[in-house]
Scaffold this motif. Structure first.
Motif, short mmCIF file in Angstrom:
data_model
loop_
_atom_site.label_atom_id
_atom_site.label_comp_id
_atom_site.label_asym_id
_atom_site.label_seq_id
_atom_site.Cartn_x
_atom_site.Cartn_y
_atom_site.Cartn_z
N ARG A 244 -13.90 -4.26 4.94
CA ARG A 244 -13.43 -3.51 3.77
C ARG A 244 -12.01 -3.94 3.40
O ARG A 244 -11.65 -3.99 2.22
N GLY A 245 -11.20 -4.26 4.41
CA GLY A 245 -9.84 -4.73 4.14
C GLY A 245 -9.82 -6.02 3.36
O GLY A 245 -8.96 -6.23 2.49
N VAL A 246 -10.77 -6.91 3.65
CA VAL A 246 -10.88 -8.16 2.88
C VAL A 246 -11.15 -7.86 1.42
O VAL A 246 -10.55 -8.44 0.52
N ALA A 251 -9.06 -6.96 -4.26
CA ALA A 251 -8.97 -6.07 -5.42
C ALA A 251 -7.54 -5.69 -5.77
O ALA A 251 -7.21 -5.52 -6.95
N LEU A 252 -6.66 -5.56 -4.77
CA LEU A 252 -5.33 -5.00 -5.00
C LEU A 252 -4.21 -6.03 -5.08
O LEU A 252 -3.14 -5.72 -5.57
N SER A 253 -4.45 -7.25 -4.60
CA SER A 253 -3.38 -8.25 -4.56
C SER A 253 -3.23 -8.97 -5.89
O SER A 253 -4.19 -9.10 -6.66
N TRP A 272 -13.90 -7.99 12.25
CA TRP A 272 -12.60 -8.19 11.61
C TRP A 272 -12.25 -9.68 11.63
O TRP A 272 -12.63 -10.41 12.55
N ARG A 273 -11.47 -10.09 10.61
CA ARG A 273 -11.07 -11.49 10.49
C ARG A 273 -9.55 -11.58 10.36
O ARG A 273 -8.90 -10.65 9.83
N VAL A 274 -8.99 -12.67 10.82
CA VAL A 274 -7.55 -12.88 10.77
C VAL A 274 -7.20 -13.64 9.49
O VAL A 274 -7.85 -14.64 9.14
#
Length: 346
Positions: A244-246, A251-253, A272-274
Motif C-alpha cells: 500500500r505504501g508503494v 499517488a502523493l509524490s 515490503w520492498r526497499v
C-alpha cells in the motif's frame, strides 16, 4: 509524403527567413541528403530559394517573395481549434479576441473540414490546475502580460518567501504551470522567475527594453524547472514500503520525486520492498513528505531522518492516545474514519 514535406519546407522558409539544412532536417525528421534534394526540387519548380554559406548561412527565399498557402489538412484544422485555451485566454483578457478568431477561421474553412473542428472542440478540454487546486487569478497578470508584449519595463513590489522586495524588471515571457502564472524577467542581466500571484504592486514604465537575442523561453523554463527540482530534493532516503505504501507514494509524490525513485523488484517475507527516494534539503522537509505515507513506510537511512520519524511517531501517539481496542489498523480503521468524516460533513 514528399509533397507535404516540400510544402512544410516552403512555409518554414517563409515564416522564419533564413533556416539551416540541419534545422529543416530536424523539423521534417529526414536526412540532410533528403533536404538537399527537396531544396533542388523547389528551385527547379521556380521557387526562388537561395543558399548562403558561412557560420550564419542557410537557406532563404528571395527578399519580398511571398506565396499564398491556404491549404489545411483535416488534422491541421482540428489542431488549430485544440490550441484555443479558453481559461488562459480569459485570464489574459483575450477570450473575446480568441472567440472571434475561431469564428473567422471556422467561416474560412471548407465545409468538409468544419465538422472535424467542431468535433475537436466537443471532445477535448484542458483543465490546467492540478487536482484539488484552483486556478490563480493574479491581480496584475494583465498588466504584466501587456508589458511582455510591448517590451516595457515594469517596477514591481514582490513578496518572496524570504522578504518583500522592490525590483525593476524586463518582462521576457509568461508561463502557465499547473494553474499558476510565472514571469521570466531580466534583472541586472540575469533572468529570474517570479510568481505573478506574489506581485503586490506593478507599475508599467514608459521605458522599453531590448530582448536578449538568444533568449528562448521554453529552454529557459525547462532548465529552471530541472534546477529547482534538483535544489528542492538534493538528498536521498532509503525507505521500506508496504504494498500500500508503494501505491501511496505513486499517488502523493510529485512527478520529479516519482521519476527519481528506485524501488527494488524483490519483496521481503511481509511483501515490503526497499526504495530509494529523493527527499528535501532538511530532515524536517524530508520527514514532512514521508509522514504522509503513515505506517506504510519505514525509514531505514539516513539515521538522523529515522530518529526524527521515530520522535514524530511518538509525539503523534501521545497526542492521540491509546488506539481503540475495537479497531484494527487497516481496513477497519479506514472504514471508521470514512464514517466519521461522513458524519462531520452532515
Amino acid at each position: 509524403m514528399r509533397a507535404s514535406r516540400l510544402l512544410s519546407i516552403l512555409t518554414t522558409l517563409q515564416a522564419r527567413g533564413r533556416v539551416t539544412a540541419q534545422q529543416l532536417a530536424d523539423d521534417c525528421e529526414v536526412s540532410l541528403r533528403t533536404i538537399y534534394r527537396d531544396i533542388d526540387a523547389l528551385a527547379a519548380s521556380g521557387i526562388p530559394v537561395y543558399s548562403e554559406r558561412g557560420a550564419e548561412g542557410g537557406y532563404r527565399l528571395l527578399d519580398g517573395y511571398r506565396v499564398r498557402l491556404n491549404g489545411l489538412s483535416q488534422r491541421e484544422a482540428e489542431s488549430l481549434f485544440l490550441a484555443g485555451l479558453a481559461g488562459p485566454a480569459a485570464a489574459l483578457g483575450l477570450e473575446a479576441v480568441m472567440a472571434t478568431a475561431q469564428t473567422k477561421l471556422m467561416a474560412a474553412l471548407p465545409q468538409d473540414l468544419r465538422a472535424g473542428a467542431d468535433r475537436m472542440q466537443a471532445r477535448f478540454h484542458l483543465d490546467a490546475p492540478a487536482w484539488f487546486d484552483a486556478a490563480e487569478e493574479p491581480a496584475h497578470l494583465r498588466a504584466v502580460a501587456g508589458a511582455v508584449w510591448s517590451q516595457n519595463l515594469i517596477e514591481i513590489r514582490y513578496q518572496s518567501w524570504r522578504a518583500e522586495k522592490q525590483r525593476e524588471v524586463a518582462p521576457l515571457g509568461l508561463v502557465l504551470k499547473s494553474g499558476s502564472w510565472y514571469l521570466a524577467g531580466q534583472v541586472d542581466g540575469d533572468v529570474r522567475t517570479y510568481r505573478i500571484a506574489r506581485i503586490l504592486d506593478c507599475k508599467v514604465l514608459e521605458r522599453h527594453f531590448g530582448r536578449p537575442p538568444d533568449f528562448d523561453l521554453g529552454a529557459y523554463w525547462r532548465a529552471n524547472t530541472e534546477r529547482l527540482e534538483a535544489e528542492l530534493h538534493p538528498n536521498r532516503a532509503t525507505v521500506r514500503l508496504s504494498p500500500r505504501g508503494v501505491r501511496l507514494l505513486e499517488a502523493l509524490s510529485a512527478p520529479y520525486v516519482r521519476a527519481g525513485t528506485q524501488i527494488a523488484d524483490a519483496a521481503d517475507d511481509d511483501g515490503w520492498r526497499v526504495a530509494t527516494i529523493p527527499v528535501g534539503t532538511t530532515v524536517w522537509h524530508a520527514a514532512a513528505e514521508l509522514l504522509r505515507l503513515g505506517a506504510e513506510a519505514e525509514v531505514l537511512d539516513p539515521p538522523e531522518l529515522r530518529a526524527y520519524m521515530r520522535e514524530a511517531a511518538r509525539a503523534l501517539a501521545a497526542r492521540y492516545g491509546v488506539w481503540p481496542e475495537n479497531l484494527t489498523r487497516g481496513s477497519g480503521a479506514d472504514e471508521a474514519l470514512g464514517q466519521g468524516m461522513g458524519r462531520a460533513r452532515r
